[in-house]
Design a protein around this motif. Structure first.
Motif: not given
Length: 199
Positions: A22-28, A98-103, A129-134
């Protein structure tokens, strides 16, 4: 493909911005569309849009279109029993911080309705959906929706290089069965009048 991201006309200057969380500024680099990235524009009236050479940016946009693809992934194809494609969902795993289990900025919400497949994070449905690899043990919720009862199939692909996952287990909450999709990548199932069969 029915999997896509949308762009929001986030400012009055007409710069289209990606809209994670919901926030365009979240991208680099908000406001930058990656080269080769497709997008949709929903217009209130008929018209045309023209992009000129001078509008190209020297900034990269890694939040939407990655230059190096992740090989740790699972694609789930939702098919009719005769192999006719209906939809698909992609689950990626990344070591990006930047990848978390949350959105997170690497997820893509699904806009499909009716008969479709999606993965779930919180209360939202995702085409990607992208999730942490570790991870040691991870669970991804999958949603199947169908407007009609009938026989269907899930087909799991693209996991050959996903060496971090010793097993990929599908747990059918309706039937209570478990399937190792690395051994059996196709899973036939039936949607009935019971709404729990497609949740």
């Amino acid at each position: 493909s029915t999997s896509y991201l949308s762009y929001n006309d986030g400012d009055m200057a007409g710069v289209y911005q990606s809209d994670p969380n919901g926030n365009p500024d979240n991208y680099i680099n908000p406001g930058v569309i990656a080269s080769g990235q497709a997008f949709f524009v929903q217009a209130g009236t008929d018209g045309t849009v023209t992009f000129s050479e001078s509008q190209k940016s020297l900034q990269s946009q890694t939040g939407v279109f990655k230059t190096v693809g992740s090989t740790a992934r699972i694609r789930i194809h939702f098919l009719q029993s005769d192999e006719t494609p209906i939809d698909n969902a992609l689950i990626r795993f990344s070591s990006d911080p930047a990848v978390t289990v949350a959105q997170n900025p690497f997820d893509a919400i699904t806009f499909n309705s009716g008969t479709f497949i999606a993965t779930i994070k919180g209360t939202r449905s995702f085409a990607i959906q992208t999730r942490p690899l570790n991870f040691y043990d991870d669970t991804v919720m999958v949603r199947i929706a169908s407007t009609t009862a009938g026989n269907f199939k899930l087909k799991f692909t693209s996991f050959d290089n996903f060496t971090e996952a010793a097993q990929i287990i599908l747990l059918d909450l309706f039937t209570g069965t478990q399937t190792d999709v690395k051994v059996n990548p196709e899973y036939p199932f039936t949607v009935t009048s019971n709404t729990a069969s497609q949740a």
